[in-house]
Design a protein around this motif. Structure first.
Motif, PDB file in Angstrom:
ATOM      1  N   MET A 137       6.092   4.894  14.282  1.00  0.00           N
ATOM      2  CA  MET A 137       4.665   4.991  14.217  1.00  0.00           C
ATOM      3  C   MET A 137       4.066   4.927  15.604  1.00  0.00           C
ATOM      4  N   HIS A 138       4.547   3.977  16.388  1.00  0.00           N
ATOM      5  CA  HIS A 138       4.025   3.813  17.745  1.00  0.00           C
ATOM      6  C   HIS A 138       4.285   5.065  18.572  1.00  0.00           C
ATOM      7  N   ALA A 139       5.466   5.635  18.432  1.00  0.00           N
ATOM      8  CA  ALA A 139       5.794   6.874  19.157  1.00  0.00           C
ATOM      9  C   ALA A 139       4.881   8.011  18.703  1.00  0.00           C
ATOM     10  N   TYR A 140       4.617   8.096  17.424  1.00  0.00           N
ATOM     11  CA  TYR A 140       3.754   9.141  16.885  1.00  0.00           C
ATOM     12  C   TYR A 140       2.349   9.039  17.476  1.00  0.00           C
ATOM     13  N   LEU A 141       1.801   7.834  17.520  1.00  0.00           N
ATOM     14  CA  LEU A 141       0.454   7.653  18.063  1.00  0.00           C
ATOM     15  C   LEU A 141       0.413   7.942  19.553  1.00  0.00           C
ATOM     16  N   ASN A 142       1.463   7.575  20.274  1.00  0.00           N
ATOM     17  CA  ASN A 142       1.522   7.920  21.698  1.00  0.00           C
ATOM     18  C   ASN A 142       1.551   9.432  21.876  1.00  0.00           C
ATOM     19  N   TYR A 143       2.331  10.122  21.060  1.00  0.00           N
ATOM     20  CA  TYR A 143       2.386  11.583  21.125  1.00  0.00           C
ATOM     21  C   TYR A 143       1.014  12.172  20.824  1.00  0.00           C
ATOM     22  N   ALA A 144       0.366  11.672  19.774  1.00  0.00           N
ATOM     23  CA  ALA A 144      -0.961  12.165  19.410  1.00  0.00           C
ATOM     24  C   ALA A 144      -1.950  11.949  20.553  1.00  0.00           C
ATOM     25  N   SER A 145      -1.901  10.786  21.177  1.00  0.00           N
ATOM     26  CA  SER A 145      -2.799  10.498  22.301  1.00  0.00           C
ATOM     27  C   SER A 145      -2.586  11.469  23.445  1.00  0.00           C
ATOM     28  N   ASN A 146      -1.337  11.753  23.729  1.00  0.00           N
ATOM     29  CA  ASN A 146      -1.021  12.615  24.872  1.00  0.00           C
ATOM     30  C   ASN A 146      -1.224  14.096  24.600  1.00  0.00           C
ATOM     31  N   ASN A 147      -1.134  14.524  23.333  1.00  0.00           N
ATOM     32  CA  ASN A 147      -1.132  15.948  23.049  1.00  0.00           C
ATOM     33  C   ASN A 147      -2.294  16.456  22.201  1.00  0.00           C
ATOM     34  N   TRP A 148      -2.954  15.593  21.453  1.00  0.00           N
ATOM     35  CA  TRP A 148      -3.989  16.069  20.538  1.00  0.00           C
ATOM     36  C   TRP A 148      -5.381  15.545  20.859  1.00  0.00           C
ATOM     37  N   VAL A 149      -5.473  14.415  21.537  1.00  0.00           N
ATOM     38  CA  VAL A 149      -6.773  13.808  21.802  1.00  0.00           C
ATOM     39  C   VAL A 149      -7.481  14.587  22.910  1.00  0.00           C
ATOM     40  N   LEU A 150      -8.721  14.939  22.643  1.00  0.00           N
ATOM     41  CA  LEU A 150      -9.545  15.654  23.612  1.00  0.00           C
ATOM     42  C   LEU A 150     -10.449  14.674  24.343  1.00  0.00           C
ATOM     43  N   ALA A 151     -10.974  15.079  25.474  1.00  0.00           N
ATOM     44  CA  ALA A 151     -11.892  14.235  26.230  1.00  0.00           C
ATOM     45  C   ALA A 151     -13.049  13.812  25.330  1.00  0.00           C
ATOM     46  N   GLY A 152     -13.349  12.534  25.335  1.00  0.00           N
ATOM     47  CA  GLY A 152     -14.432  12.024  24.507  1.00  0.00           C
ATOM     48  C   GLY A 152     -14.001  11.577  23.126  1.00  0.00           C
ATOM     49  N   ASP A 153     -12.774  11.918  22.706  1.00  0.00           N
ATOM     50  CA  ASP A 153     -12.270  11.477  21.403  1.00  0.00           C
ATOM     51  C   ASP A 153     -11.903   9.998  21.444  1.00  0.00           C
ATOM     52  N   ASN A 154     -11.998   9.359  20.305  1.00  0.00           N
ATOM     53  CA  ASN A 154     -11.473   8.002  20.170  1.00  0.00           C
ATOM     54  C   ASN A 154      -9.954   8.078  20.081  1.00  0.00           C
ATOM     55  N   PRO A 155      -9.260   6.974  20.353  1.00  0.00           N
ATOM     56  CA  PRO A 155      -7.801   6.981  20.205  1.00  0.00           C
ATOM     57  C   PRO A 155      -7.418   7.279  18.755  1.00  0.00           C
ATOM     58  N   PRO A 156      -6.245   7.874  18.537  1.00  0.00           N
ATOM     59  CA  PRO A 156      -5.820   8.143  17.162  1.00  0.00           C
ATOM     60  C   PRO A 156      -5.612   6.841  16.396  1.00  0.00           C
ATOM     61  N   VAL A 157      -5.850   6.921  15.103  1.00  0.00           N
ATOM     62  CA  VAL A 157      -5.683   5.761  14.224  1.00  0.00           C
ATOM     63  C   VAL A 157      -4.719   6.155  13.127  1.00  0.00           C
ATOM     64  N   GLY A 158      -3.794   5.305  12.826  1.00  0.00           N
ATOM     65  CA  GLY A 158      -2.849   5.567  11.754  1.00  0.00           C
ATOM     66  C   GLY A 158      -3.058   4.597  10.610  1.00  0.00           C
ATOM     67  N   LEU A 159      -2.722   5.034   9.429  1.00  0.00           N
ATOM     68  CA  LEU A 159      -2.808   4.198   8.238  1.00  0.00           C
ATOM     69  C   LEU A 159      -1.448   4.117   7.578  1.00  0.00           C
ATOM     70  N   ILE A 160      -1.118   2.962   7.089  1.00  0.00           N
ATOM     71  CA  ILE A 160       0.072   2.804   6.259  1.00  0.00           C
ATOM     72  C   ILE A 160      -0.429   2.602   4.842  1.00  0.00           C
ATOM     73  N   LEU A 161      -0.114   3.534   3.959  1.00  0.00           N
ATOM     74  CA  LEU A 161      -0.499   3.404   2.560  1.00  0.00           C
ATOM     75  C   LEU A 161       0.704   2.896   1.794  1.00  0.00           C
ATOM     76  N   CYS A 162       0.537   1.786   1.116  1.00  0.00           N
ATOM     77  CA  CYS A 162       1.647   1.147   0.422  1.00  0.00           C
ATOM     78  C   CYS A 162       1.328   0.986  -1.050  1.00  0.00           C
ATOM     79  N   ALA A 163       2.348   1.051  -1.854  1.00  0.00           N
ATOM     80  CA  ALA A 163       2.187   0.854  -3.291  1.00  0.00           C
ATOM     81  C   ALA A 163       2.173  -0.624  -3.648  1.00  0.00           C
ATOM     82  N   GLN A 164       2.727  -1.461  -2.775  1.00  0.00           N
ATOM     83  CA  GLN A 164       2.730  -2.899  -3.051  1.00  0.00           C
ATOM     84  C   GLN A 164       2.666  -3.659  -1.738  1.00  0.00           C
TER      85      GLN A 164
END
Length: 80
Positions: free
Chosen positions: A1-28
Motif C-alpha cells: 500500500m505504501h509503495a502504491y501511494l508513493n507511486y501515485a504521488s510521483n506519477n499521478w499527482v498534479l501541481a495543486g493536488d492533495n496527496p493520494p488517499v487510500g482506503l482499506i475496505l474490510c468485511a470484518q
C-alpha cells in the motif's frame, strides 16, 4: 500500500493536488491486521484501488461481496 501511494504521488499527482488517499475496505474488523498494516508508516494513508471519488454504496457492497466469494473459492481450492 505504501509503495502504491508513493507511486501515485510521483506519477499521478498534479501541481495543486492533495496527496493520494487510500482506503482499506474490510468485511470484518481485525485490529491486529490494522496494527501491522499501519505500524511504522508516517501517516495512516492506505489504498486498494486508485479512485478519484468514492463509488456509490451499491458498488462498494458488490465489490466486497465479489471479493468474499473469490476468497471462499480460493480457500476451497487450496483446502484451507
Amino acid at each position: 500500500m505504501h509503495a502504491y501511494l508513493n507511486y501515485a504521488s510521483n506519477n499521478w499527482v498534479l501541481a495543486g493536488d492533495n496527496p493520494p488517499v487510500g482506503l482499506i475496505l474490510c468485511a470484518q474488523k481485525d485490529e491486529a491486521i490494522v496494527q501491522y498494516a499501519l505500524e511504522g508508516l508516517p501517516n495512516n494513508r492506505m489504498a486498494a484501488e486508485y479512485r478519484t471519488v468514492l463509488p456509490v454504496e451499491e458498488l462498494l457492497t458488490s465489490e466486497i461481496d465479489c471479493a468474499r466469494i473469490a476468497m471462499d473459492v480460493s480457500n476451497l481450492l487450496l483446502g484451507d
